[in-house]
Design an enzyme around this catalytic site. Structure first.
Site: not given
Ligand code: NAD
Length: 386
Positions: A133-135, A198, A194
């Site tokens: 993430t950019d955070e 990350k 969070y």
């Molecule tokens: P999300 O919370 O919707 O999904 C996370 C998934 O990971 C879920 O299906 C969950 O069951 C699974 N999970 C959690 N803990 C686990 C574990 N210990 N073992 C196996 N599976 C596990 O998240 P998202 O929004 O889809 O984000 C996905 C990734 O992208 C993350 O790494 C997040 O940091 C990154 N990201 C998200 C955003 C955003 O805007 N949502 C932006 C940039 C980066």
């Protein structure tokens, strides 16, 4: 290619898997613990495809991950599994440290053991793609803040006689003002549990490249939105609450700025990074869509208000607000106490991925938001339970 996707039942992971099955010939293994954030309905359209497999597993389970790698023999690992909600990380950081840091460490170690035994040609093609993430960069100066600071520094407070003199200076400065963006060189300064977790995982991934030579790529993306996002996040929460006639909560005065990217654009960017990115490199992904949270919420209200009642989902019998009537949704916006440590502004400089990998977002914020609102109206049964 055999692609092992972690967190494939979440918001972005499921969009990635739908893309891989629909637009490539690759085999996909989804490894997901199925926490509260997972939404299996988001994978309904790929479940029966012979190229898709699923294993319910915690990424912290070393033996389980090793077994999946031995059986599936991945060419690429795309690591998305994470605890992802900032508010939850403030209320209870332990799970974030466990999954995001310990889980990533475990995955790296299992990947390293598996990769070290591969034949030379397979070894060269192997990629560990860490999705981040950019955070991790903390926050950037906000235009309101910058105006105030710039105005004060350029207007001698001894000479300035009134507030309006400061305002005039501010106006002059804003003409030449260029606000900074996050680049791949920006120093890490995470604010929340969070983003700190990350950031920790990003450092581990880069260290496994430098120390052990594991072929990793890292991408840091701005805020995503689109179908199947959990209702705890700003855009789905706003749509859902508006449709239920419930208050739409906004932190502080809603002036925080986020850089929004439609999830399918992010997924195309991830595919470019894993397939063409250089090992050891980081790529920032963002949509050049800086919006204040209040602007986002107002845009959703305006979209709902312009829709005729017949366009809204006929399966929802009653709306507390009269759909289609002016201002019905805007009136639900409610400012609440700000989040502790709330970052003011995020904005991505995506020029590296644009120039080196030829990626560009295809949605504008306006077109992506319209699609998203439409999707939530048409698919309310697929949304997460509250
Ligand atoms: P999300 O919370 O919707 O999904 C996370 C998934 O990971 C879920 O299906 C969950 O069951 C699974 N999970 C959690 N803990 C686990 C574990 N210990 N073992 C196996 N599976 C596990 O998240 P998202 O929004 O889809 O984000 C996905 C990734 O992208 C993350 O790494 C997040 O940091 C990154 N990201 C998200 C955003 C955003 O805007 N949502 C932006 C940039 C980066």
């Amino acid at each position: 290619m055999n692609i092992l996707v972690t967190g494939g039942s979440g918001f972005i992971g499921s969009a990635l898997i739908r893309f891989l099955i629909a637009h490539t010939e690759h085999q996909v293994m989804n490894l997901d613990k199925l926490t509260y954030a997972a939404n299996p309905a988001a994978l309904a359209e790929v479940e029966s495809d012979p190229r898709y497999r699923f294993r319910q597993l915690d990424i912290c389970d070393a033996a389980g991950v090793a077994q999946v790698m031995a059986e599936f023999e991945p060419d690429w690992v795309m690591h998305l599994a994470a605890e992802s909600h900032v508010d939850r990380s403030i209320a209870g950081p332990a799970e974030f440290i466990q999954t995001n840091i310990v889980g990533t460490y475990n995955l790296l170690e299992q990947a390293r053991a598996y990769w070290s035994k591969l034949a030379a040609d397979k070894k060269a093609d192997f990629r560990f793609h860490h999705i981040s993430t950019d955070e991790v960069y903390g926050d950037l100066p906000h235009p309101d803040e910058l105006d105030r600071h710039a105005a004060l520094s350029m207007t001698n407070p001894v000479i300035a006689k009134s507030e309006s003199e400061v305002a005039i200076s501010s106006e002059a400065i804003s003409k030449v003002q260029r606000l900074p963006l996050f680049t791949e060189q920006t120093a890490y300064a995470p604010s929340s549990p969070y983003s700190a977790s990350k950031a920790g995982s990003d450092h581990l991934v880069r260290a496994w490249h430098r120390t052990y030579g594991l072929p990793v790529v890292v991408s840091n993306c701005s805020n995503n939105y689109g179908p199947y996002q959990h209702r705890e996040k700003l855009i789905p929460q706003t749509i859902w609450n508006a449709l239920q006639g419930k208050p739409i909560p906004l932190y502080g005065r809603g002036q925080q700025i986020r850089d929004w990217l439609y999830v399918d654009d992010h997924v195309r960017g991830l595919y470019r990074v894993v397939s063409s990115g250089q090992p050891g490199q980081t790529y920032n992904i963002g949509g050049h869509n800086e919006k204040r949270n209040l602007e986002v919420v107002k845009a959703i209200c305006a979209l709902l208000e312009e829709m005729a009642p017949s366009e809204l989902n006929p399966n929802i019998d009653s709306y507390s607000c009269e759909p289609g009537s002016a201002d019905s949704y805007h009136a639900l916006i409610k400012f609440v106490a700000d989040r502790p440590g709330h970052d003011l502004r995020y904005a991505i400089d995506a020029s590296k991925i644009e120039a080196t990998l030829g990626w560009r977002p295809s949605e504008t914020f306006e077109s992506g938001l319209r699609k998203t609102v439409r999707w939530y109206l048409d698919n309310q049964a697929c949304c997460h339970p509250s």
